[in-house]
Design a protein around this motif. Structure first.
Motif, PDB file in Angstrom:
ATOM      1  N   ASN A  33      -0.684 -18.621  -1.453  1.00  0.00           N
ATOM      2  CA  ASN A  33      -1.949 -17.908  -1.263  1.00  0.00           C
ATOM      3  C   ASN A  33      -1.765 -16.561  -0.571  1.00  0.00           C
ATOM      4  OD1 ASN A  33      -1.214 -18.821   1.207  1.00  0.00           O
ATOM      5  ND2 ASN A  33      -3.210 -19.658   1.795  1.00  0.00           N
ATOM      6  N   ILE A  35      -1.952 -13.404  -1.006  1.00  0.00           N
ATOM      7  CA  ILE A  35      -2.440 -12.373  -1.917  1.00  0.00           C
ATOM      8  C   ILE A  35      -2.592 -11.064  -1.157  1.00  0.00           C
ATOM      9  CG2 ILE A  35      -4.325 -11.705  -3.452  1.00  0.00           C
ATOM     10  CD1 ILE A  35      -4.960 -14.706  -3.712  1.00  0.00           C
ATOM     11  N   ARG A  36      -2.111 -10.015  -1.751  1.00  0.00           N
ATOM     12  CA  ARG A  36      -2.256  -8.703  -1.119  1.00  0.00           C
ATOM     13  C   ARG A  36      -3.736  -8.402  -0.922  1.00  0.00           C
ATOM     14  NH1 ARG A  36       0.863  -3.124  -2.958  1.00  0.00           N
ATOM     15  NH2 ARG A  36       0.399  -1.971  -1.038  1.00  0.00           N
ATOM     16  N   THR A  38      -5.258  -9.845   1.779  1.00  0.00           N
ATOM     17  CA  THR A  38      -5.720 -10.940   2.636  1.00  0.00           C
ATOM     18  C   THR A  38      -4.770 -11.194   3.811  1.00  0.00           C
ATOM     19  OG1 THR A  38      -4.538 -12.669   1.391  1.00  0.00           O
ATOM     20  CG2 THR A  38      -6.728 -12.043   0.600  1.00  0.00           C
ATOM     21  N   TRP A  89       2.897  -4.758   3.778  1.00  0.00           N
ATOM     22  CA  TRP A  89       1.500  -4.919   3.361  1.00  0.00           C
ATOM     23  C   TRP A  89       0.630  -5.400   4.519  1.00  0.00           C
ATOM     24  CZ3 TRP A  89       2.650  -8.181  -1.653  1.00  0.00           C
ATOM     25  CH2 TRP A  89       3.287  -7.352  -2.596  1.00  0.00           C
TER      26      TRP A  89
END
Length: 215
Positions: A33, A35-36, A38, A89
């Motif tokens: 999970n 995800i970029r 988040t 990120w």
């Protein structure tokens, strides 16, 4: 990718040596999970949270005004460890756009430029002096980073020049990632391909032709 020209912001001193990418973001936050877009809540999760999941009030990014820090003052070998782009990120999503440290992990250093974060290398004593000025002002004294002038300005106004590769500097100033930088040469690439097609037409055989040859 956002342009980076000049930044004046709160700087958070985290002068710990060998902060690796697993400290910046744990691998389990990226599996399944991760995800970029988040990842901000998990940035520095290993330092920000206690074992019960509550915030550690002693960690600098959990204290005002450092919650709003856009600059990290790091220790030697910042971002060492595995080649984890998610570390960059998570910093970016947390609001960090510049990291100043005496040295960096090589892959992390490259990933910063590719994602719009400016990594600045300054002497360890200079970084320590910046941290001291920030701490003496209780975070009120902001640090400025000027990419056009290639210098860092301390809260007291002292200027410290830094080096940055010309190609990377230009890309950040223009807000161009590697694809964007390549596309600036689109006309030259097209002219080369046109010449090359005439000289080596077999290299550009259509996919259908190749399939027919196999048949």
């Amino acid at each position: 990718m956002n342009r980076f020209t000049r930044l004046e912001a709160v700087a958070a001193p985290i002068l710990i040596e060998n902060i690796d990418t697993d400290v910046i973001i744990r691998i389990e936050r990226l599996v399944g999970n991760g995800i970029r877009g988040t990842l901000a809540p998990w940035c520095f999760g290993a330092l920000r949270y206690r074992a019960d999941g509550s915030e550690d009030p002693d960690f600098i990014l959990n204290r005002p005004p450092y919650r709003e820090a856009r600059i990290i003052l790091g220790g030697r070998n910042f971002g060492c460890g595995s080649s984890r782009e998610g570390a960059v990120w998570s910093l970016q999503e947390r609001g960090v756009t510049c990291v100043i440290a005496p040295s960096f992990g090589d892959i992390f250093f490259n990933n910063c430029f590719q994602n719009g974060i400016l990594p600045v290398v300054l002497d360890e004593k200079i970084v320590a002096n910046l941290a001291r000025e920030v701490e003496e002002s209780q975070g009120a004294g902001k640090v400025a980073v000027d990419l056009e002038e290639r210098c860092v300005v301390s809260p007291s106004g002292r200027r410290f020049p830094f080096a940055v590769e010309a190609r990377r500097r230009e890309a950040l100033l223009q807000g161009l990632d590697e694809i964007g930088t390549t596309l600036r040469q689109a006309d030259a690439i097209a002219r080369f391909q046109e010449r090359d097609r005439r000289v080596r037409p077999w290299v550009y055989a259509a996919a259908g032709d190749a399939a027919g040859d196999r048949g």
